[in-house]
Design a protein around this motif. Structure first.
Motif, mmCIF file in Angstrom:
data_model
loop_
_atom_site.group_PDB
_atom_site.id
_atom_site.type_symbol
_atom_site.label_atom_id
_atom_site.label_comp_id
_atom_site.label_asym_id
_atom_site.label_seq_id
_atom_site.Cartn_x
_atom_site.Cartn_y
_atom_site.Cartn_z
ATOM 1 N N HIS A 1 -2.364 0.975 7.312
ATOM 2 C CA HIS A 1 -2.622 1.383 5.924
ATOM 3 C C HIS A 1 -1.415 2.103 5.347
ATOM 4 O O HIS A 1 -1.006 1.876 4.207
ATOM 5 C CB HIS A 1 -3.850 2.287 5.858
ATOM 6 C CG HIS A 1 -5.100 1.633 6.383
ATOM 7 N ND1 HIS A 1 -6.170 2.344 6.864
ATOM 8 C CD2 HIS A 1 -5.419 0.320 6.522
ATOM 9 C CE1 HIS A 1 -7.113 1.512 7.276
ATOM 10 N NE2 HIS A 1 -6.665 0.265 7.075
ATOM 11 N N ASP B 1 -1.340 11.644 -4.323
ATOM 12 C CA ASP B 1 -1.713 11.909 -2.921
ATOM 13 C C ASP B 1 -2.421 10.684 -2.342
ATOM 14 O O ASP B 1 -3.467 10.279 -2.845
ATOM 15 C CB ASP B 1 -2.653 13.120 -2.888
ATOM 16 C CG ASP B 1 -3.125 13.413 -1.477
ATOM 17 O OD1 ASP B 1 -2.585 12.805 -0.520
ATOM 18 O OD2 ASP B 1 -4.050 14.237 -1.326
ATOM 19 N N PRO B 2 -1.871 10.070 -1.313
ATOM 20 C CA PRO B 2 -2.506 8.879 -0.743
ATOM 21 C C PRO B 2 -3.716 9.207 0.128
ATOM 22 O O PRO B 2 -4.425 8.302 0.581
ATOM 23 C CB PRO B 2 -1.392 8.263 0.099
ATOM 24 C CG PRO B 2 -0.568 9.427 0.519
ATOM 25 C CD PRO B 2 -0.633 10.451 -0.575
ATOM 26 N N PRO C 1 -6.914 10.427 -0.184
ATOM 27 C CA PRO C 1 -8.256 9.855 -0.424
ATOM 28 C C PRO C 1 -8.288 8.352 -0.189
ATOM 29 O O PRO C 1 -9.254 7.839 0.393
ATOM 30 C CB PRO C 1 -8.505 10.174 -1.902
ATOM 31 C CG PRO C 1 -7.607 11.308 -2.220
ATOM 32 C CD PRO C 1 -6.406 11.186 -1.336
ATOM 33 N N ALA C 2 -7.229 7.665 -0.627
ATOM 34 C CA ALA C 2 -7.213 6.213 -0.428
ATOM 35 C C ALA C 2 -7.206 5.886 1.056
ATOM 36 O O ALA C 2 -7.952 5.006 1.523
ATOM 37 C CB ALA C 2 -5.998 5.604 -1.113
ATOM 38 N N GLU D 1 -10.612 6.432 2.546
ATOM 39 C CA GLU D 1 -11.530 5.363 2.187
ATOM 40 C C GLU D 1 -11.230 4.102 2.997
ATOM 41 O O GLU D 1 -12.136 3.434 3.525
ATOM 42 C CB GLU D 1 -11.397 5.087 0.680
ATOM 43 C CG GLU D 1 -12.289 3.994 0.140
ATOM 44 C CD GLU D 1 -13.767 4.340 0.215
ATOM 45 O OE1 GLU D 1 -14.090 5.536 0.259
ATOM 46 O OE2 GLU D 1 -14.586 3.398 0.246
ATOM 47 N N MET D 2 -9.930 3.813 3.153
ATOM 48 C CA MET D 2 -9.548 2.620 3.894
ATOM 49 C C MET D 2 -9.952 2.741 5.366
ATOM 50 O O MET D 2 -10.373 1.769 6.002
ATOM 51 C CB MET D 2 -8.041 2.367 3.761
ATOM 52 C CG MET D 2 -7.659 1.783 2.395
ATOM 53 S SD MET D 2 -6.036 2.290 1.825
ATOM 54 C CE MET D 2 -4.992 1.156 2.700
#
Lengths: 890, 109
Positions: free
Chosen positions: A28, A63-64, A66-67, A70-71
């Protein structure tokens, strides 16, 4: 740089570049980095310098975290799903492997399925009975607080209590919040075209509902609380509701007509309500009703019951102490009637299930033993299977199948077989349960038709799975533990398997010996009961009880004519060889007692005797043997006769010997409830007859026989010498209708059925237990045969070598079979111990039979030895005929 | 219009539509949505990537590592048959609903 910026959003670089802990996470991050690099390229192409472009790109992205979170969640979900799918897939493959392997060896599969079907079927059947009788809650609210109240006679026996005593007990007792009196009697229902029919009826006081709070099918019992003063009411048992009203709920509220007037049907009790057992109907006990007559006598202790609900805080012990205290006061206040009388209370539950409880638990233990034998058998068969599949499993293991999965494969086969066996077993249970209900009688029968319902099916399923796992565990363990080389060389593993099989055989043998020995005891107890000298011949006789309605009370002459006519009409019927009457027939379990005084016998305690009013030819028809003197002749049936016949037991208890002809006695009264039977009877003994019992499961009772014509009773058993059947029933019916068409006709039954009712439970236990024992022996036979065949097969090589080296075939096969024989011997010994240990448990069910009986245990051991011999003969012969050349070449 | 303003179902529909012509990597998908909407719709990356993974998880898209036209390594997303069917179905539904909503809003103004 990393240090200079706050955590929240930016130093994304630091976070992104730090190596992720796991594969998906790293992937990711790489994807996000690629995104930023592309963006930087675009910005640079748009004219920004690279450093500025990089800063812009990261700020834009933000800011990555949260993504990434989720991933990661999505990835994890996916992983879980994949694992589950893989597991299901493996299971599917294993299942089809197992099925294929079972199909290839159908004999093994069939043997295991049948074995388990037997075990599971028997267990499910019996559990159905136990569940219905013992485990279901009673159909009364808060049933544990309900107790029955009794008078206790000088010998400590609980007996019926009188109404005046009941009133005093109720007034003085604080332990009961409500206490109801129940008078046993009958109502005669008039139903247009169907004529009159008799309903066993509980006449109850106003506390009835509060005390019992029974489960209802329809309506309400609240109208019972005013004692039926405002309106005549009745409630019906569910059974009577079905029989009389066709189970039509629309008829609740209707006024039903009875001989003594109409009563409104206010309630129908739930089918499982069974107290009192004989009650078809419930109605308030009203002063002035026919049933009230005689109840005011303090010593009228017959056909009465009391049931109460304990107050909160009161215990059975406190209630008993209180009742006893009141009884002592009553004994002082009314010495004539109450001296030496006590009072006590018993839990209702004991009354309803107590009789069956022990026998059912014992039978459940027996069936548990049978199930254990079945499991041991299935396990033994599976162990042999695993060993004969050594090569196949070895190849699987060497191809990388983990041990756990091999174990699962083996266990799966066992569970599959067990489920099939369980399904078959449940079918067996479905077929067997109704038959069992018929045989059980008593409470079991009263519980209604037993069906296998969803609960029972669930229990059967559970048993099947547990049994499958239990039977599969050992072979699974053996199958997974051994290595490829061991398997291919048939080394240690088969010795371990043989040991396992030997232990399993030993277990089966031990359990079988226990079961057989116990069954021998039950059978002996039953045969003792069946062979007792009953003193009366019941075969070929048909009986029907007739209770005369109130018009016949107070008019002895009318009754005399009625009984005379009835006997004559019945005797005249071509289907009937001879007919007579008796108020209470021997062996049916009921009777009336009267205190009897004899000249010179002025002791403190007046002995009681059972009164039997008999028609002409009674002794002849019932085949009661005359010991001395004579039985009644036609003159004795004349009104002025004072001759009586006494039983040997009565002679002994009244005069201490049997030389009693011409002795005189006074029967103080016959029936306290009826003014017709209050006056003392002066009598002279004209004959002595042999003893009879009040019931089979009981002792010979002192009886005094009087002529019915002189003392015409208000109820009687009509006895016809005619085979029970429709023709005889018709004869009885038409005889009754011809003398008085309004008489209620009761059940018409074989006398022998009625007489053996008290030993029905003994028959039930003995027959069920012998069925279990027979099944156990069958299974043990299969188990021993399997183990021996297996041992011979396994050791064929060493057998052959021994024979080749000069052993006789007998020595050689002896060596091969020794472990199994030892196991059988050890099992038999353990079984003998088991049977001895079971003795105290069975003692309560036995009559005149010692529970610890070396002979019974010996029979158990001998039986199993015979079974072992029969099972072992074939394999042993095969072993002895081993041809060394053939085996070694193989 | 910020990315969060786009209902996630709509975003997924847009992604499927953009990928209907050719396989693209994540950045290019965002750029393409921006371009085709004449700069009106901008998709936030924090929404875009989870959406792509969801669609992949659902079986509408397949993804594998490849090269961007600039020669950089990136994950390339391709529309699968199932995704194409969903696109066709959902597109019709979305269009008819948005027409209806637009009509109401016109009348109200």
């Amino acid at each position: 740089m990393a240090e200079s910026v706050g955590r929240g959003h930016a130093d994304p670089a630091g976070r992104i570049l730090s190596p992720g802990p796991r594969g998906p996470d790293r992937d990711h991050r790489r994807e996000i980095e690629a995104h930023i690099a592309e963006r930087v390229d675009d910005l640079v192409a748009g004219g920004l310098d690279r450093t500025e472009a990089e800063r812009r790109a990261r700020t834009e992205f933000g800011d990555p975290g949260p993504a990434l979170d989720e991933m990661r969640r999505i990835a994890e979900r996916r992983l879980r799903r994949r694992r589950l799918l893989r597991a299901l897939d493996e299971l599917r493959i294993d299942l089809s492997t197992a099925l294929r392997s079972l199909r290839r060896h159908p004999l093994h599969a069939i043997a295991v399925v049948l074995t388990l079907a037997l075990g599971i079927g028997a267990t499910t059947t019996l559990f159905t009975v136990v569940d219905r009788v013992l485990l279901r809650s009673l159909p009364y609210a808060d049933a544990n607080r309900i107790a029955t109240v009794w008078s206790v006679d000088s010998q400590g026996r609980n007996t019926s209590l009188s109404l005046p005593d009941f009133f005093d007990l109720r007034a003085g007792s604080g332990a009961f919040e409500s206490l109801a009196f129940i008078r046993g009697g009958s109502l005669t229902r008039l139903d247009g075209e169907r004529g009159a029919s008799r309903l066993g009826t509980a006449f109850v006081t106003e506390d009835f509902e509060a005390a019992l709070r029974p489960k209802l099918a329809y309506g309400s019992l609240s109208a019972f609380a005013d004692g039926g003063v405002s309106e005549a009411i009745v409630a019906l048992s569910y059974d009577a509701f079905l029989r009389h009203l066709g189970g039509d709920p629309g008829r609740v509220g209707e006024v039903l007509s009875f001989r003594d007037g109409g009563r409104r049907l206010v309630a129908v009790l739930a089918p499982e309500v069974e107290y009192p057992l004989w009650a078809d109907a419930y109605t308030p006990l009203r002063e002035g009703d026919a049933e009230w007559v005689g109840l005011s006598a303090r010593d009228y202790r017959l056909d009465n019951r009391a049931v109460g609900r304990l107050s909160r805080g009161a215990t059975l012990a406190s209630a008993r102490a209180e009742l006893l205290g009141i009884a002592e006061r009553l004994a002082r206040a009314y010495p004539d009637t109450n001296r030496e009388w006590g009072a006590t209370a018993e839990p209702l539950r004991d009354l309803l299930v107590g009789d069956q409880e022990t026998s059912l638990w014992v039978l459940l233990a027996a069936v548990g033993g049978l199930l254990a034998i079945a499991v041991a058998n299935a396990a033994g068969l599976a162990v042999s299977r695993v060993m004969s599949r050594g090569r196949e499993l070895g190849v699987r293991a060497s191809l990388g199948m983990p041990a756990g999965r091999i174990a699962r494969l083996v266990a799966l086969e066992s569970v599959l077989l067990s489920l099939v066996g369980g399904a078959l077993g449940t079918a067996v249970a479905l077929a067997a349960t109704p038959r069992l209900t018929e045989g059980a009688g008593g409470t079991v029968q009263a519980a209604g038709t037993l069906g296998v319902d969803a609960r029972i099916a669930a229990v059967a399923l559970l048993i099947s799975i547990v049994v499958g796992l239990a039977a599969g565990a050992l072979p699974a363990l053996l199958g997974s533990r051994t290595t490829l080389t061991q398997r291919i060389r048939r080394g240690d593993s088969s010795r371990a398997a043989e040991r396992t099989r030997a232990i399993l055989v030993g277990t089966q043998v031990a359990l079988s010996v226990g079961l057989v020995a116990t069954t021998v005891l039950f059978a002996r107890s039953l045969s003792t009961l069946q062979s007792v000298e009953t003193g009366v011949e019941t075969e070929g006789l048909t009986v029907s009880r007739l209770t005369l309605p109130s018009e016949y009370h107070g008019v002895p002459e009318r009754r005399r004519v009625l009984w005379d006519d009835l006997v004559r009409r019945l005797g005249d019927d071509s289907a009937v060889e001879a007919a007579t009457v008796v108020n209470h027939a021997p062996l049916v379990g009921t009777g009336v007692l009267s205190p009897a005084r004899v000249e010179g016998g002025g002791g403190e305690v007046v002995p009681s005797v059972w009164l039997r009013m008999t028609g002409e030819r009674f002794f002849d028809i019932a085949d009661i043997e005359l010991l001395s003197g004579r039985v009644f002749g036609s003159l004795d049936h004349a009104e002025e006769s004072d001759g009586v016949v006494v039983s040997a037991a009565a002679a002994r208890s009244l005069w201490g010997g049997v030389e009693v002809l011409g002795k005189r006695l006074t029967l103080e009264r016959q029936l306290a409830s009826d003014p017709d039977f209050q006056s003392p009877i002066e009598a002279t003994v004209i004959g002595v007859v042999e003893d009879t019992r009040a019931q089979l499961r009981g002792e010979a009772v002192p009886a005094v026989y009087l002529p019915m014509r002189v003392h015409p009773w208000t109820s009687a058993y009509l006895i016809a010498r005619a085979p029970p059947g429709p023709r005889t029933e018709e004869a009885v019916r038409s005889a009754i209708l011809s003398v008085d068409p309004t008489l209620p006709i009761g059940e018409i039954r074989a006398y022998s059925d009625l007489a053996t009712r008290s030993i029905q439970r003994d028959r039930f236990v003995a027959s069920l237990s012998s069925t279990f024992a027979a099944l156990a022996l069958l299974l043990a036979w299969v188990g021993i045969y399997g183990a021996m065949t297996f041992a011979v097969q396994r050791s064929s090589r060493s057998l052959a070598i021994r024979i080749a080296l000069g052993s006789t075939s007998r020595q050689a096969s002896g060596a091969a079979l020794r472990p199994t024989l030892l196991a059988i011997a050890a099992g038999a010994l353990t079984g003998a111990g088991l049977a001895a240990a079971l003795a105290p448990l069975t003692a309560a069910l036995l009559v005149d039979t010692a529970p610890l009986d070396p002979q019974a245990i010996g029979i158990g051991v001998a039986t199993i030895a015979a079974v072992a011999l029969a099972a072992g003969w074939l394999p042993a012969r095969r072993a002895a005929r081993t041809d060394p050349v053939e085996v070694l070449r193989d | 219009m910020g990315a969060s303003d786009i209902v996630s179902g709509t975003l997924e529909l847009l992604v499927l539509q953009v990928l209907a012509d050719r396989p693209l990597h994540g950045y290019a998908i965002g750029q393409e949505i921006k371009r085709q909407s004449a700069d009106v719709l901008r998709i936030g990356e924090n929404v875009l990537y989870p959406a792509l993974h969801r669609l992949e998880d659902r079986g509408d898209l397949s993804a594998k590592w490849g090269r961007t036209p600039r020669g950089r390594e990136a994950k390339i997303y391709t529309l699968r048959a199932q995704g194409r069917r969903r696109l066709e179905r959902d597109r019709e539904r979305w269009l008819s609903r948005s027409d209806a909503a637009t009509q109401i809003l016109r009348g109200a103004s």
